[in-house]
Structures are given as structure tokens and as C-alpha cells.
Write an enzyme that holds these catalytic residues in place. Structure first.
Site, mmCIF file in Angstrom:
data_model
loop_
_atom_site.group_PDB
_atom_site.id
_atom_site.type_symbol
_atom_site.label_atom_id
_atom_site.label_comp_id
_atom_site.label_asym_id
_atom_site.label_seq_id
_atom_site.Cartn_x
_atom_site.Cartn_y
_atom_site.Cartn_z
ATOM 1 N N SER A 1 0.828 -1.222 0.000
ATOM 2 C CA SER A 1 0.000 0.000 0.000
ATOM 3 C C SER A 1 0.858 1.265 0.000
ATOM 4 C CB SER A 1 -0.960 0.003 1.194
ATOM 5 O OG SER A 1 -0.280 -0.233 2.401
ATOM 6 N N HIS B 1 -1.909 -8.873 2.080
ATOM 7 C CA HIS B 1 -1.580 -7.599 2.752
ATOM 8 C C HIS B 1 -2.719 -7.283 3.734
ATOM 9 C CE1 HIS B 1 0.214 -3.799 3.445
ATOM 10 N NE2 HIS B 1 -0.142 -3.129 2.353
ATOM 11 N N HIS C 1 5.849 -12.550 7.557
ATOM 12 C CA HIS C 1 6.092 -11.175 7.113
ATOM 13 C C HIS C 1 7.295 -11.134 6.178
ATOM 14 C CE1 HIS C 1 6.492 -6.803 7.223
ATOM 15 N NE2 HIS C 1 5.221 -6.830 7.573
ATOM 16 N N ARG D 1 3.208 -4.479 16.739
ATOM 17 C CA ARG D 1 1.826 -3.989 16.595
ATOM 18 C C ARG D 1 0.854 -5.070 17.091
ATOM 19 N NH1 ARG D 1 1.747 -2.753 10.335
ATOM 20 N NH2 ARG D 1 2.566 -4.880 10.441
ATOM 21 N N ASP E 1 -2.174 -8.259 11.757
ATOM 22 C CA ASP E 1 -3.530 -8.672 11.392
ATOM 23 C C ASP E 1 -4.068 -9.831 12.227
ATOM 24 O OD1 ASP E 1 -3.788 -6.780 9.299
ATOM 25 O OD2 ASP E 1 -2.461 -8.013 8.080
HETATM 26 N N1 CMX Z 1 1.189 -19.448 5.908
HETATM 27 C C1 CMX Z 1 1.619 -20.346 4.998
HETATM 28 N N2 CMX Z 1 2.707 -20.175 4.219
HETATM 29 C C2 CMX Z 1 3.403 -19.037 4.417
HETATM 30 C C3 CMX Z 1 3.054 -18.066 5.367
HETATM 31 C C4 CMX Z 1 1.875 -18.301 6.118
HETATM 32 N N3 CMX Z 1 1.429 -17.415 7.004
HETATM 33 N N4 CMX Z 1 3.945 -17.065 5.313
HETATM 34 C C5 CMX Z 1 4.830 -17.374 4.349
HETATM 35 N N5 CMX Z 1 4.499 -18.580 3.793
HETATM 36 C C6 CMX Z 1 5.127 -19.251 2.672
HETATM 37 C C7 CMX Z 1 5.052 -18.345 1.459
HETATM 38 O O1 CMX Z 1 3.775 -18.437 0.827
HETATM 39 C C8 CMX Z 1 6.177 -18.886 0.620
HETATM 40 O O2 CMX Z 1 5.734 -20.077 0.018
HETATM 41 P P1 CMX Z 1 6.200 -20.500 -1.461
HETATM 42 O O3 CMX Z 1 7.674 -20.711 -1.364
HETATM 43 O O4 CMX Z 1 5.416 -21.724 -1.746
HETATM 44 O O5 CMX Z 1 5.855 -19.335 -2.354
HETATM 45 C C9 CMX Z 1 7.220 -19.252 1.667
HETATM 46 O O6 CMX Z 1 6.506 -19.407 2.900
HETATM 47 C C10 CMX Z 1 8.280 -18.178 1.863
HETATM 48 O O7 CMX Z 1 7.642 -16.955 2.117
HETATM 49 P P2 CMX Z 1 8.343 -15.829 3.013
HETATM 50 O O8 CMX Z 1 9.580 -15.402 2.309
HETATM 51 O O9 CMX Z 1 8.457 -16.269 4.417
HETATM 52 O O10 CMX Z 1 7.237 -14.678 3.001
HETATM 53 P P3 CMX Z 1 6.958 -13.604 1.867
HETATM 54 O O11 CMX Z 1 7.829 -12.446 2.104
HETATM 55 O O12 CMX Z 1 6.985 -14.212 0.505
HETATM 56 O O13 CMX Z 1 5.437 -13.227 2.161
HETATM 57 C C11 CMX Z 1 3.585 -12.653 3.517
HETATM 58 C C12 CMX Z 1 5.079 -12.450 3.278
HETATM 59 C C13 CMX Z 1 3.121 -11.701 4.607
HETATM 60 C C14 CMX Z 1 2.830 -12.324 2.219
HETATM 61 C C15 CMX Z 1 3.332 -14.121 3.939
HETATM 62 O O14 CMX Z 1 3.977 -14.361 5.177
HETATM 63 C C16 CMX Z 1 1.871 -14.477 4.044
HETATM 64 O O15 CMX Z 1 1.279 -14.835 3.030
HETATM 65 N N6 CMX Z 1 1.266 -14.402 5.271
HETATM 66 C C17 CMX Z 1 -0.156 -14.638 5.449
HETATM 67 C C18 CMX Z 1 -0.956 -13.437 5.003
HETATM 68 C C19 CMX Z 1 -0.773 -12.290 5.968
HETATM 69 O O16 CMX Z 1 -0.904 -12.427 7.161
HETATM 70 N N7 CMX Z 1 -0.516 -11.111 5.414
HETATM 71 C C20 CMX Z 1 -0.440 -9.857 6.207
HETATM 72 C C21 CMX Z 1 0.958 -9.280 6.297
HETATM 73 C C22 CMX Z 1 0.942 -8.004 7.071
HETATM 74 C C23 CMX Z 1 0.255 -6.937 6.275
HETATM 75 O O17 CMX Z 1 0.754 -6.566 5.206
HETATM 76 O O18 CMX Z 1 -0.807 -6.489 6.646
#
Ligand code: CMX
Length: 438
Positions: A240, A270, A317, A326, A374
Site C-alpha cells: 500500500s 496484505h 512477514h 503492533r 492482522d
Molecule cells: N502461511 C503459509 N505459508 C506461508 C506463510 C503463512 N502465514 N507465510 C509465508 N508462507 C510461505 C510463502 O507463501 C512462501 O511459500 P512458497 O515458497 O510456496 O511461495 C514461503 O513461505 C516463503 O515466504 P516468506 O519469504 O516467508 O514470506 P513472503 O515475504 O513471501 O510473504 C507474507 C510475506 C506476509 C505475504 C506471507 O507471510 C503471508 O502470506 N502471510 C499470510 C498473510 C498475511 O498475514 N498477510 C499480512 C501481512 C501483514 C500486512 O501486510 O498487513
């Protein structure tokens, strides 16, 4: 000195620092980009500059150099309340200085003068199908107001001066921010409260008036202040903030830029994750059919989610490598609030906190198995009666607007150029990879 004069002084003090870095040290390298970073979403690539907040992977966010607790402590509280006003925080984010109570009051008065939402925005909201997602409504309302843009009017005036462009950006950012509580509350009451609306109360600050227009009693006003401040800024690389900055870099005005940023916030990876957390917990409770949740049952449900190819919402994250402060701040609010600390949903979320990091660690994919903001925010909303969880990301959006609008004001103050990273082809990457092996 008032906010705008203080901001002007800060900008004039800051400009030579940016100019010197560009002129004398522009060729100093601050990092290198790997193939993994180029394909993998530019993780950790240092190519954005902001002084408004900084995210340390271990410690979490600092606003203008201060931790969350330090931020809350340094700002004047709304009289008789437990939290500072959003207006005081806006002053702090823009200038890096905590306002006095008097200066905060002046900003509150300034916001009030700008808070009237034009009737055509209400008409736009009412014209949308009632089952539109609240984030689509919120974004549409913001972009609908583009005709009010002082920045665009200045650009078209024939007298555009890059050095002064921050002023109309500051003005319209304040105009826009001041209207967001009323827009959010209107969407909420139109969609979920039988289209019965509560007029704004001119005696109240941003958070207080939002709670009032939502129709939720105290201490929801303090919850709103806390919530908006906590969600405001998370440095510049998140979707964002980056989107808002990117769109503004084309000299698009605050309305276009914020609306675009809000669209990014609406993604489930996000900001929409706060909605997803509640959807997940409610789905889990339904499947239990009245049985008590246990750590074993939670563990199984988490594995089911992972095995079905979905992420565990509220965990992980891109930058953080520890529990998000937070999250901790909201958890402490729950623990210190009578009624909330024993609330079943809080207990369930706390139980998930005990189990989920272990599950994610065992799965071995997520680099950060700890909760983000979140995972906790919906509990507090639910407790105070805001149970319509598809609305939660609008709350995040109102908060996020504070940070991103402060940032684009500074973008204009420092004359940041249009953003335009370079792309390469897969064949180029393959050639560089082969060359590196020679
Ligand atoms: N559940 C399951 N798998 C997860 C995970 C979770 N909570 N967090 C990361 N992973 C997975 C990723 O999908 C990725 O899988 P692939 O290799 O198959 O693509 C792997 O672990 C590595 O990811 P990462 O480097 O640890 O995390 P990223 O930087 O790629 O992604 C985020 C970060 C937040 C998108 C991810 O942790 C996620 O999807 N979390 C759940 C959604 C969430 O809570 N989002 C809110 C974030 C805060 C915000 O912006 O508001």
C-alpha cells in the site's frame, strides 16, 4: 508555530541533505540485486528512502525513530482519554516533532474544517451495488473526490514550481485524511446498520468522531485512535505504501495515489489478512460445533489450511523476523482490558499464537513463523461489536492513509522523481547465471 510552518521549516532544513547525497555521493553502492530478488518481489532491495518510519526485522516499526510505546508516550493525549489524537500523530509523522497540546488542538480544529464529505461522494457510494466489497467502496469514494485536487489544479495553473509542490500536496492530503472517518463510517452503516446514519459531532477529534459515527460507545474511541496510529506506516516497501508512492511519483495527486494504495491493501496477502483471520477463526469455530477449542484441534486445522495450499492468515512477514510489536501492543490492550482478557475469541487467538509458529516452523517454508498485526486486530473490533469482518480492512485503510499521505507530501518536498526501475529478460538472467559459473 503551527503544523504547516513547522513542516516548511523541516523541509528547508532537510533539502540540503538530499541534494548533497545526490550531488556528491550519488554513485555510492548501498546493495546489490540478486536473481532471487529480481524474480522474488524485490525482497530486501534497498531502493526507497523515507524518514517517516523504519522497520527493523527484529525490533519492528519505529515512527520517526520512536517505538510504538515511545510514540504513544510522547504525544499529548485527548483530554480524559488514554490515547493521543490522530491529529497529534499526523503532526508528529509530518515534522518528526511531538506537538504541544495546543498545537494538537489546532490540528484538530483544522481537520474539522476540512471534514465535510461532498454529497456526490455519498451518491457514488449509494450507486454501487450494496454487496460491493467495502474496500471497493472506500477506494471509489476516494478517487471520486479527485476533482477537489489542489495539487492537480496547481499543476495545471501554469505556475508549477517543483520546490513548492509539497504545499498543495500537504493541503489536499489533509483535506482527504480529514474526510476518511466519515466515509468509512458511512460505508459501515449503509452496509450493515440498516442504512441508518449518525451525523458527525464537531466537538470530537478524528478517532472520537469515527467511533461516534460508527455508533460504538467508549472506549471504542480510544480503540480507534490506537488502531489508526498502529496501522499508519510500516516504512515504504509494503504494497500500500509503495503503490501510493509510485503513483504519486508520476505527479498524480493524493486522491489517485491513495485510492491506488487502498486497492493494494485490499489483497489477502496484505491488509485483507485481518478479514481472513476472522474468517478462519469463525470457520474453525463452526466446524467445532460448540466443542471447546484445544491446541490439538487448532494444530490440525492449521495443517488442513496449509495442506489445502492456503496461507495461515496473520502469520509471516516479508521483513519482520519476530512477533510484530503492533500485534503485541494490541495483545497488551486486550490483557489490560477487563472483559477482553477473558473473552473467548481473545483466548482462541492466544491459543493460535501458541500453536501456529510451531506448525509453520515444522512446515519449513515461511521465513517468519510469528504473527503480524492482522492476527490480533479483529478480536478487539469483534469485542466492541464491530463483527462485520469484511469491513476490517477499511479500518486499516483509514490508518494507512496517515502514513502514506505524510510520505507523498515529503516526496514532493524533496523532489523525488518518477519511479522507474529497470526490467530484464529471463534470457539475460540465464546468461548472467552462466557467466557467474565460468
Ligand atoms: N502461511 C503459509 N505459508 C506461508 C506463510 C503463512 N502465514 N507465510 C509465508 N508462507 C510461505 C510463502 O507463501 C512462501 O511459500 P512458497 O515458497 O510456496 O511461495 C514461503 O513461505 C516463503 O515466504 P516468506 O519469504 O516467508 O514470506 P513472503 O515475504 O513471501 O510473504 C507474507 C510475506 C506476509 C505475504 C506471507 O507471510 C503471508 O502470506 N502471510 C499470510 C498473510 C498475511 O498475514 N498477510 C499480512 C501481512 C501483514 C500486512 O501486510 O498487513
Amino acid at each position: 508555530m503551527g503544523l504547516k510552518e513547522t513542516l516548511k521549516q523541516k523541509i528547508e532544513e532537510h533539502r540540503p541533505r538530499t541534494a548533497k547525497l545526490m550531488k556528491e555521493h550519488g554513485d555510492v553502492k548501498i546493495g546489490e540485486v540478486t536473481i532471487e530478488q529480481a524474480i522474488g518481489g524485490a525482497r530486501s532491495v534497498k531502493c526507497l528512502v523515507t524518514d517517516i518510519s523504519y522497520l527493523d526485522p527484529e525490533e519492528g516499526i519505529r515512527f520517526r525513530g520512536k517505538t510504538i510505546d515511545e510514540t504513544f508516550a510522547c504525544l499529548p493525549k485527548v483530554p480524559g482519554k488514554g490515547y493521543p489524537s490522530v491529529e497529534a500523530f499526523w503532526y508528529f509523522l509530518l515534522t518528526g516533532e511531538a506537538p504541544t497540546a495546543q498545537q494538537a488542538e489546532e490540528v484538530i480544529a483544522d481537520f474539522k474544517a476540512r471534514s465535510q464529505v461532498p454529497q456526490y461522494v455519498i451518491d457514488v457510494l449509494r450507486a454501487l451495488p450494496r454487496d460491493s466489497h467495502p474496500m471497493a467502496m472506500f477506494s471509489a469514494a476516494i478517487v471520486a473526490m479527485q476533482r477537489e485536487s489542489k495539487f492537480s489544479a496547481y499543476y495545471k495553473s501554469g505556475k508549477f514550481n517543483k520546490m513548492n509542490a509539497w504545499e498543495p500536496m500537504y493541503e489536499e492530503s489533509t483535506d482527504l485524511l480529514a474526510k476518511l472517518p466519515a466515509i468509512g463510517a458511512y460505508i459501515y452503516r449503509m452496509k450493515y446498520k440498516g442504512d441508518q446514519h449518525i451525523p458527525s459531532n464537531p466537538d470530537l477529534d478524528f478517532g472520537g468522531n469515527f467511533a461516534h459515527m460508527m455508533g460504538v460507545d467508549a472506549p471504542y474511541d480510544d480503540v480507534a485512535r490506537m488502531y489508526f496510529i498502529l496501522h499508519s506506516d510500516h516504512e515504504s516497501g509494503n504494497v500500500s505504501a509503495h503503490t501510493t508512492h509510485l503513483v504519486a511519483s508520476a505527479l498524480s495527486d493524493a486522491y489517485y495515489s491513495l485510492s491506488a494504495g487502498i486497492n493494494g491493501l485490499a489483497g489477502p496477502l496484505h491488509g485483507l489478512a485481518n478479514e481472513e483471520v476472522l474468517r478462519w477463526t469463525q470457520g474453525f469455530m463452526e466446524k467445532l460445533g460448540g466443542a471447546e477449542p484445544t491446541e490439538e484441534l487448532i494444530e490440525k486445522a492449521l495443517w488442513d489450511t496449509l495442506n489445502s495450499g492456503q496461507v495461515i492468515p496473520g502469520y509471516g512477514h516479508a521483513v519482520l523476523r519476530k512477533t510484530d510489536p503492533r500485534y503485541t501492543s494490541q495483545r497488551e490492550f486486550c490483557l489490560n482490558t477487563e472483559g477482553l482478557k477473558d473473552y473467548p475469541l481473545f483466548k482462541l487467538v492466544s491459543m493460535i499464537y501458541k500453536v501456529a509458529p510451531g506448525v509453520l516452523t515444522k512446515q519449513g517454508k515461511a521465513k517468519n513463523p510469528w504473527p503480524n498485526v492482522d492476527a490480533q486486530s479483529g478480536v478487539i473490533q469483534w469485542y466492541y461489536g464491530v463483527t462485520e469482518y469484511d469491513f476490517y480492512t477499511v479500518l486499516f485503510g483509514i490508518g494507512r492513509a496517515i502514513g502514506v499521505l505524510a510520505n507523498i507530501t515529503w516526496d514532493r518536498a524533496l523532489g523525488y522523481p518518477i519511479e522507474r526501475p529497470k526490467s530484464v529478460t529471463t534470457a539475460m538472467l540465464e546468461k548472467w547465471a552462466a557467466d557467474a559459473q565460468k
